[in-house]
Design an enzyme around this catalytic site. Structure first.
Site, PDB file in Angstrom:
ATOM      1  N   TRP A 102       0.821  -1.218   0.000  1.00 40.69           N
ATOM      2  CA  TRP A 102       0.000   0.000   0.000  1.00 40.69           C
ATOM      3  C   TRP A 102       0.849   1.260   0.000  1.00 40.69           C
ATOM      4  O   TRP A 102       0.547   2.229  -0.711  1.00 40.69           O
ATOM      5  CB  TRP A 102      -0.989  -0.022   1.159  1.00 40.69           C
ATOM      6  CG  TRP A 102      -2.044  -1.058   0.933  1.00 40.69           C
ATOM      7  CD1 TRP A 102      -2.233  -2.223   1.626  1.00 40.69           C
ATOM      8  CD2 TRP A 102      -3.026  -1.056  -0.121  1.00 40.69           C
ATOM      9  NE1 TRP A 102      -3.276  -2.933   1.069  1.00 40.69           N
ATOM     10  CE2 TRP A 102      -3.780  -2.253   0.005  1.00 40.69           C
ATOM     11  CE3 TRP A 102      -3.345  -0.172  -1.150  1.00 40.69           C
ATOM     12  CZ2 TRP A 102      -4.832  -2.575  -0.849  1.00 40.69           C
ATOM     13  CZ3 TRP A 102      -4.389  -0.485  -2.016  1.00 40.69           C
ATOM     14  CH2 TRP A 102      -5.113  -1.674  -1.858  1.00 40.69           C
ATOM     15  N   ASP A 171      -0.903   6.834   6.484  1.00 39.10           N
ATOM     16  CA  ASP A 171      -2.046   6.030   6.056  1.00 39.10           C
ATOM     17  C   ASP A 171      -2.299   5.004   7.154  1.00 39.10           C
ATOM     18  O   ASP A 171      -1.514   4.090   7.357  1.00 39.10           O
ATOM     19  CB  ASP A 171      -1.706   5.334   4.725  1.00 39.10           C
ATOM     20  CG  ASP A 171      -2.767   4.333   4.295  1.00 39.10           C
ATOM     21  OD1 ASP A 171      -3.808   4.196   4.960  1.00 39.10           O
ATOM     22  OD2 ASP A 171      -2.533   3.652   3.257  1.00 39.10           O
ATOM     23  N   LYS A 195     -11.758  -1.186   6.698  1.00 34.39           N
ATOM     24  CA  LYS A 195     -10.959  -2.232   7.317  1.00 34.39           C
ATOM     25  C   LYS A 195     -11.212  -2.319   8.818  1.00 34.39           C
ATOM     26  O   LYS A 195     -11.391  -3.396   9.359  1.00 34.39           O
ATOM     27  CB  LYS A 195      -9.474  -2.000   7.036  1.00 34.39           C
ATOM     28  CG  LYS A 195      -9.127  -2.011   5.549  1.00 34.39           C
ATOM     29  CD  LYS A 195      -7.663  -1.699   5.320  1.00 34.39           C
ATOM     30  CE  LYS A 195      -7.330  -1.517   3.854  1.00 34.39           C
ATOM     31  NZ  LYS A 195      -7.461  -2.719   3.051  1.00 34.39           N
TER      32      LYS A 195
END
Length: 365
Positions: A102, A171, A195
């Site tokens: 990511w 993030d 999530k």
């Protein structure tokens, strides 16, 4: 059909009581006689909800007054573009600490808008975070970007890096609200909700107010934090239902004891799985260095460090027969992955741990 135990990495399990709340409010939201799905985003009903969700974020994370709380469209990946579009203009360059898939995607997106300095050497095996003494930080960078928890590779920052005064951007998509963090040490914190704090469609952004007001001229209005802040995250019709679900999930976290309680549970849940891996004499193999192992996403292989395809398929088949679902590792890395987010209960993880013990006993020699 057996009881289902959902260990999916995202969209992930929601707390079970949230479904009852949604059912009760779906067609008659707070006595309005209509659903929130058909309520105007300019109505007093939605404005009240918008403020309530901001307030619970501020309480849970003890967000300082000089930080703004925004609800942005396009999820976490939308913020991969929004971060450079809003911040890169300061110096035209940014530092990215790539520790998994990511943060790698975030760095690739940022290259469209300015110069990206990769702080640690590129690798195709994300199993550790190099010590900060080895980082190649640029004092002229507009910001330093990290992903605090890599959902795919299972690498997590357990300490906040010192960026020598350069704004730190994080993030936190997959470990948001799993523990307390000192918000004042970050310039920006962001993450997709699906999530650990809700469902897909919205990104939560917490931004220090001095970092607003200087977006790149090409920044689309819907990704412009300055415009979002001026319009209280209602520049256009926001993802209202996703924001509502996030709010109900965050209120649930508050009722359950807040982030301290979530952190205690996260340690207990992840330890149940890691302990079995450690005591399996190599039958289960966790690739990530112990000091950076994630408490949210636990990837592992079966049979060897490279995995045994037949054993892993049998494990997954047996797990599904017991209602243990979404345990297959990400397609880019294979293997097994158990996600133990806030909504996953200790009892559910104990059920998985028991199955892992039984599978080990059956197949180890």
């Amino acid at each position: 059909m057996p009881k289902v135990y959902n260990f999916g990495a995202g969209p992930a399990k929601l707390p079970e009581e949230i479904y009852d709340i949604i059912k009760n409010e779906l067609t008659n939201y707070e006595g309005t006689g209509i659903s929130l799905l058909e309520t105007s985003h300019r109505s007093s009903t939605y404005l009240k909800l918008n403020a309530e969700v901001q307030d619970v974020v501020r309480r849970l994370m003890d967000v300082p007054a000089n930080y703004k709380i925004l609800f942005m469209p396009a999820g976490g990946q939308g913020e991969f573009a929004a971060v450079p579009l809003n911040l890169m203009s300061r110096t035209g360059t940014a530092d990215y600490v790539v520790t998994g898939a990511w943060s790698e995607k975030a760095a690739k997106e940022a290259k469209k808008y300015g110069k990206v300095n990769l702080v640690v050497p590129p690798t195709n095996r994300y199993t550790d975070i190099p010590g900060q003494s080895t980082w190649n930080l640029d004092p002229n960078a507009s910001y330093v970007h990290i992903c605090t928890n890599e959902t795919i590779h299972g690498v997590e920052f357990h300490d906040i890096p010192d960026t020598k005064g350069v704004p730190l951007v994080a993030d936190m998509s997959s470990n948001f609200m799993s523990k307390k963090v000192d918000v004042s040490k970050f310039g920006v914190i962001y993450g997709g909700a699906q999530k650990n704090i809700g469902t897909s469609g919205v990104a939560l952004v917490i931004v220090r107010e001095d970092l607003l007001s200087n977006p790149m001229p090409v920044c689309p209005s819907v990704l412009d934090w300055t415009q979002a802040n001026k319009n209280d995250s209602i520049l256009n019709t926001p993802p209202m239902f996703a924001i509502y679900i996030m709010g109900r999930v965050l209120q649930w976290i508050e009722r359950k004891g807040g982030l301290d309680a979530m952190a205690v549970a996260a340690t207990k849940k992840s330890s149940l799985i890691y302990d079995i891996i450690e005591k399996s004499n190599g039958f289960y193999y966790a690739p990530v260095a112990k000091h950076v192992r994630s408490k949210m996403n636990i990837p592992f292989r079966i049979g060897s460090s490279e995995g045994n395809d037949a054993l892993e398929k049998e494990f997954l088949k047996g797990a599904e027969a017991r209602g243990l679902i979404q345990l297959k590792g990400h397609r880019s890395v294979g293997g097994i992955r158990a996600s133990t987010y806030n909504a996953v209960t200790i009892e559910e993880v104990e059920t998985l741990a028991q199955y892992m013990k039984e599978f080990l006993a059956k197949h180890s020699h």
